[in-house]
Design a protein around this motif. Structure first.
Motif, PDB file in Angstrom:
ATOM      1  N   LEU A 108      26.069  70.475  40.048  1.00  0.00           N
ATOM      2  CA  LEU A 108      25.480  71.480  39.015  1.00  0.00           C
ATOM      3  C   LEU A 108      25.388  72.661  39.521  1.00  0.00           C
ATOM      4  O   LEU A 108      25.575  73.464  38.625  1.00  0.00           O
ATOM      5  CB  LEU A 108      24.162  70.791  38.620  1.00  0.00           C
ATOM      6  CG  LEU A 108      24.165  69.355  38.034  1.00  0.00           C
ATOM      7  CD1 LEU A 108      22.772  68.936  37.560  1.00  0.00           C
ATOM      8  CD2 LEU A 108      24.824  69.319  36.560  1.00  0.00           C
ATOM      9  N   ARG A 157      27.020  75.924  37.453  1.00  0.00           N
ATOM     10  CA  ARG A 157      26.394  77.296  36.864  1.00  0.00           C
ATOM     11  C   ARG A 157      27.487  78.457  37.205  1.00  0.00           C
ATOM     12  O   ARG A 157      27.332  79.457  36.475  1.00  0.00           O
ATOM     13  CB  ARG A 157      25.121  77.283  37.357  1.00  0.00           C
ATOM     14  CG  ARG A 157      24.020  76.583  36.782  1.00  0.00           C
ATOM     15  CD  ARG A 157      22.679  76.840  37.134  1.00  0.00           C
ATOM     16  NE  ARG A 157      21.700  76.153  36.368  1.00  0.00           N
ATOM     17  CZ  ARG A 157      20.220  76.726  36.743  1.00  0.00           C
ATOM     18  NH1 ARG A 157      19.757  77.151  37.704  1.00  0.00           N
ATOM     19  NH2 ARG A 157      19.387  75.816  35.851  1.00  0.00           N
ATOM     20  N   LEU A 171      32.232  69.420  33.598  1.00  0.00           N
ATOM     21  CA  LEU A 171      30.895  69.407  32.772  1.00  0.00           C
ATOM     22  C   LEU A 171      31.385  68.531  31.781  1.00  0.00           C
ATOM     23  O   LEU A 171      30.196  67.577  31.281  1.00  0.00           O
ATOM     24  CB  LEU A 171      30.696  70.766  32.154  1.00  0.00           C
ATOM     25  CG  LEU A 171      29.563  71.023  31.318  1.00  0.00           C
ATOM     26  CD1 LEU A 171      28.367  70.378  32.032  1.00  0.00           C
ATOM     27  CD2 LEU A 171      29.409  72.349  30.682  1.00  0.00           C
ATOM     28  N   LEU A 177      24.821  76.386  30.693  1.00  0.00           N
ATOM     29  CA  LEU A 177      24.910  74.944  30.721  1.00  0.00           C
ATOM     30  C   LEU A 177      24.321  74.284  29.469  1.00  0.00           C
ATOM     31  O   LEU A 177      24.665  73.301  28.910  1.00  0.00           O
ATOM     32  CB  LEU A 177      24.565  74.135  31.706  1.00  0.00           C
ATOM     33  CG  LEU A 177      25.343  74.642  33.087  1.00  0.00           C
ATOM     34  CD1 LEU A 177      25.021  73.859  34.365  1.00  0.00           C
ATOM     35  CD2 LEU A 177      26.989  74.302  32.617  1.00  0.00           C
ATOM     36  N   ILE A 213      26.023  72.037  27.017  1.00  0.00           N
ATOM     37  CA  ILE A 213      25.687  70.458  27.106  1.00  0.00           C
ATOM     38  C   ILE A 213      25.311  69.857  25.728  1.00  0.00           C
ATOM     39  O   ILE A 213      25.747  68.743  25.035  1.00  0.00           O
ATOM     40  CB  ILE A 213      24.338  70.296  28.074  1.00  0.00           C
ATOM     41  CG1 ILE A 213      24.763  70.442  29.384  1.00  0.00           C
ATOM     42  CG2 ILE A 213      24.158  68.740  27.825  1.00  0.00           C
ATOM     43  CD1 ILE A 213      23.625  70.532  30.468  1.00  0.00           C
ATOM     44  N   ASP A 234      19.706  71.765  31.457  1.00  0.00           N
ATOM     45  CA  ASP A 234      20.445  71.201  32.475  1.00  0.00           C
ATOM     46  C   ASP A 234      19.609  70.557  33.574  1.00  0.00           C
ATOM     47  O   ASP A 234      20.244  69.361  34.052  1.00  0.00           O
ATOM     48  CB  ASP A 234      21.479  72.186  33.274  1.00  0.00           C
ATOM     49  CG  ASP A 234      20.731  73.489  33.799  1.00  0.00           C
ATOM     50  OD1 ASP A 234      19.804  73.655  33.433  1.00  0.00           O
ATOM     51  OD2 ASP A 234      21.252  74.136  34.756  1.00  0.00           O
ATOM     52  N   CYS A 254      18.696  66.051  29.428  1.00  0.00           N
ATOM     53  CA  CYS A 254      19.200  66.851  30.536  1.00  0.00           C
ATOM     54  C   CYS A 254      20.206  66.267  31.424  1.00  0.00           C
ATOM     55  O   CYS A 254      20.170  64.884  31.245  1.00  0.00           O
ATOM     56  CB  CYS A 254      18.007  67.342  31.345  1.00  0.00           C
ATOM     57  SG  CYS A 254      16.853  66.535  32.210  1.00  0.00           S
TER      58      CYS A 254
END
Length: 214
Positions: free
Chosen positions: A71, A75, A83, A116, A120, A176, A203
């Motif tokens: 993760l 970023r 991802l 993110l 997402i 995230d 998340c």
């Protein structure tokens, strides 16, 4: 028709690669899924993680070890395939209500902001709207304790008024990482003040309890 044939031919000629490690893909799941080696290393619970405090939440796994390292890379770099793989796993483990509307939590940084949450939300394939806006910049949450985080975020968010967006009855916040929950609670307060009902947060990772106590 020609595009479908071309796509099929590419599938036969190009060896599938793991979207995370770029190694040979050896998984019976679709090629967008991580290889078995990466899945074993990430140690993701089959049913994901869920909790009710400080608000209802669900996460793909614990923010520790290989998942934490991945993760952090996501970023800093545009590792789109990795991802996509994680978001697909998140979608497979949790079924959101049909009425769910996703609201990504915005970053306070104008430069080098965290992309993110929005990526997402878009990857989960549900209606997504940017109801939240940052009123002001705040201190970085990373080195603050729980009480400092709560104080740091007072009045940090503003939600779109009802006359512009209308009220959403099943809002799911998207971030995230969930740590103390201070950011999510501040976001929920702003949304509910505007008339929206926040059902919970989804998340990729939840910080382990020992780290939250620190």
């Amino acid at each position: 028709m020609h595009r479908a044939l071309l796509s099929f031919a590419q599938t036969l000629l190009i060896e599938p690669r793991c979207p995370i490690c770029d190694g040979p893909w050896d998984n019976p799941l679709p090629p967008t899924a991580p290889c078995t080696t990466c899945l074993d290393a990430l140690a993701l619970p089959c049913q994901g993680l869920k909790g009710l405090q400080p608000l209802p939440w669900c996460a793909l796994g614990s923010y520790a070890g290989p998942l934490r390292q991945l993760l952090l890379k996501l970023r800093q770099q545009r590792q789109g395939k990795a991802l996509v793989a994680l978001v697909q796993l998140l979608s497979d483990r949790f079924t959101l209500p049909a009425t769910a509307v996703l609201v990504p939590i915005p970053s306070w940084k104008r430069q080098r902001s965290n992309p993110l949450p929005q990526r997402i939300a878009l990857g989960l394939g549900r209606p997504t709207t940017e109801l939240l806006h940052r009123n002001r910049a705040g201190l970085s949450q990373h080195h603050l304790n729980k009480r400092q985080r709560e104080t740091n975020l007072i009045g940090a968010f503003q939600a779109c008024p009802l006359d512009r967006q209308g009220a959403h009855c099943s809002v799911w916040l998207v971030d995230d990482i969930l740590t103390t929950g201070s950011t999510a609670l501040a976001a929920r307060e702003a949304l509910e003040a505007a008339g929206h009902r926040v059902a919970g947060l989804i998340c990729l990772a939840r910080t382990p309890a020992r780290e939250r106590r620190r």
